[in-house]
Write a protein that holds these residues in place. Sequence first.
Motif, PDB file in Angstrom:
ATOM      1  N   GLU A  11     -10.876  -3.128   1.893  1.00 28.24           N
ATOM      2  CA  GLU A  11     -10.064  -3.368   3.084  1.00 28.24           C
ATOM      3  C   GLU A  11     -10.342  -2.286   4.128  1.00 28.24           C
ATOM      4  O   GLU A  11     -10.910  -1.235   3.819  1.00 28.24           O
ATOM      5  N   TYR A  14      -8.085   2.084   7.773  1.00 25.24           N
ATOM      6  CA  TYR A  14      -6.766   2.377   8.326  1.00 25.24           C
ATOM      7  C   TYR A  14      -5.671   1.628   7.567  1.00 25.24           C
ATOM      8  O   TYR A  14      -4.549   2.110   7.434  1.00 25.24           O
ATOM      9  N   TRP A  15      -6.009   0.431   7.049  1.00 22.72           N
ATOM     10  CA  TRP A  15      -5.010  -0.358   6.326  1.00 22.72           C
ATOM     11  C   TRP A  15      -4.688   0.280   4.981  1.00 22.72           C
ATOM     12  O   TRP A  15      -3.526   0.332   4.563  1.00 22.72           O
ATOM     13  N   HIS A  16      -5.721   0.772   4.318  1.00 21.58           N
ATOM     14  CA  HIS A  16      -5.487   1.492   3.063  1.00 21.58           C
ATOM     15  C   HIS A  16      -4.717   2.782   3.336  1.00 21.58           C
ATOM     16  O   HIS A  16      -3.809   3.140   2.570  1.00 21.58           O
ATOM     17  N   LYS A  18      -2.601   3.237   5.681  1.00 26.47           N
ATOM     18  CA  LYS A  18      -1.217   2.843   5.940  1.00 26.47           C
ATOM     19  C   LYS A  18      -0.424   2.764   4.633  1.00 26.47           C
ATOM     20  O   LYS A  18       0.723   3.223   4.551  1.00 26.47           O
ATOM     21  N   THR A  19      -1.043   2.190   3.595  1.00 28.03           N
ATOM     22  CA  THR A  19      -0.376   2.084   2.299  1.00 28.03           C
ATOM     23  C   THR A  19      -0.105   3.460   1.705  1.00 28.03           C
ATOM     24  O   THR A  19       0.974   3.742   1.189  1.00 28.03           O
ATOM     25  N   GLN A  54      -4.433   4.290  14.086  1.00 26.05           N
ATOM     26  CA  GLN A  54      -4.289   2.870  13.752  1.00 26.05           C
ATOM     27  C   GLN A  54      -3.250   2.674  12.649  1.00 26.05           C
ATOM     28  O   GLN A  54      -2.427   1.759  12.710  1.00 26.05           O
ATOM     29  N   ALA A  55      -3.291   3.534  11.653  1.00 18.64           N
ATOM     30  CA  ALA A  55      -2.336   3.429  10.547  1.00 18.64           C
ATOM     31  C   ALA A  55      -0.914   3.730  11.020  1.00 18.64           C
ATOM     32  O   ALA A  55       0.039   3.041  10.644  1.00 18.64           O
ATOM     33  N   GLN A  58       0.483   0.830  12.988  1.00 18.69           N
ATOM     34  CA  GLN A  58       0.895  -0.272  12.131  1.00 18.69           C
ATOM     35  C   GLN A  58       2.231   0.030  11.462  1.00 18.69           C
ATOM     36  O   GLN A  58       3.090  -0.850  11.347  1.00 18.69           O
TER      37      GLN A  58
END
Length: 253
Positions: A11, A14-16, A18-19, A54-55, A58
């Motif tokens: 993925e 930035y999405w990882h 975010k988690t 980015q994270a 979000q």
Amino acid sequence: MGTTQLESVPEPKYWHLKTVLSEALDSEFTVGEILPNERDLAARFGVARATLRQALEQLELEGRLQRRRGVGTTVAPPRMGVAVGNDQQVWPGTGDDAWQAVDCTLATPPAVVATALETARDQAVHIVRRSRVSHGQPVAAELLYVPVTSVPDLTAIDTPSEAARARVVLRELQRLELEGQDRAVELGSARADDARELDRLPGAPVLVVTTRFFAGGHTAALSVATYRADTCRLTFGASGGVEIHHGPERQAS
């Protein structure tokens, strides 16, 4: 705090991130606590500052973080429950309406509003401004556009401006027989005026709820309500009503 490096994942980075940041918020921070600056966070997680931003953006969109003027990025409280709509179709200002009238002006609306109201581009309409507060915190701001033809008797009423006149416009509007209404919801960015009223930074994520009220076969009024996306989460029931719920266990989609 120790140093955490991100491993290669399918993925977006930035999405990882975010988690990972979300887990850190749950275990290391409390509501209202200020996060370290971007440089320190980027170094801790071994990412570029652009990826970090980015994270963070979000997480703000999901209501986990808040950007506050003169303070920085803080951990947000759980979203609050605020009813937006119900099965009953009623005019603004009736029933258990929780909005507070602020003022009312006679001015030319934006072109897109004039089109929806089927009025001439240069024709002035009544613009009622209302606000909504929940748990002592501003959660929404509304502009209600009412054509002069919807409240023709208003010109004969000697009413001062501001909140008193706004209430009179709402009262006169309620004299019409409401034939129906429709509602649309979209994600947007806070304009300068909205940001100031909602105590947010310009560009902060907001939820825009647009409602058209029909009477006499025409659009008799149009409401544009801007809700704080960090505070509110919309859900849609089988009835089509719209509500805002609270709680960190479910996030806005």
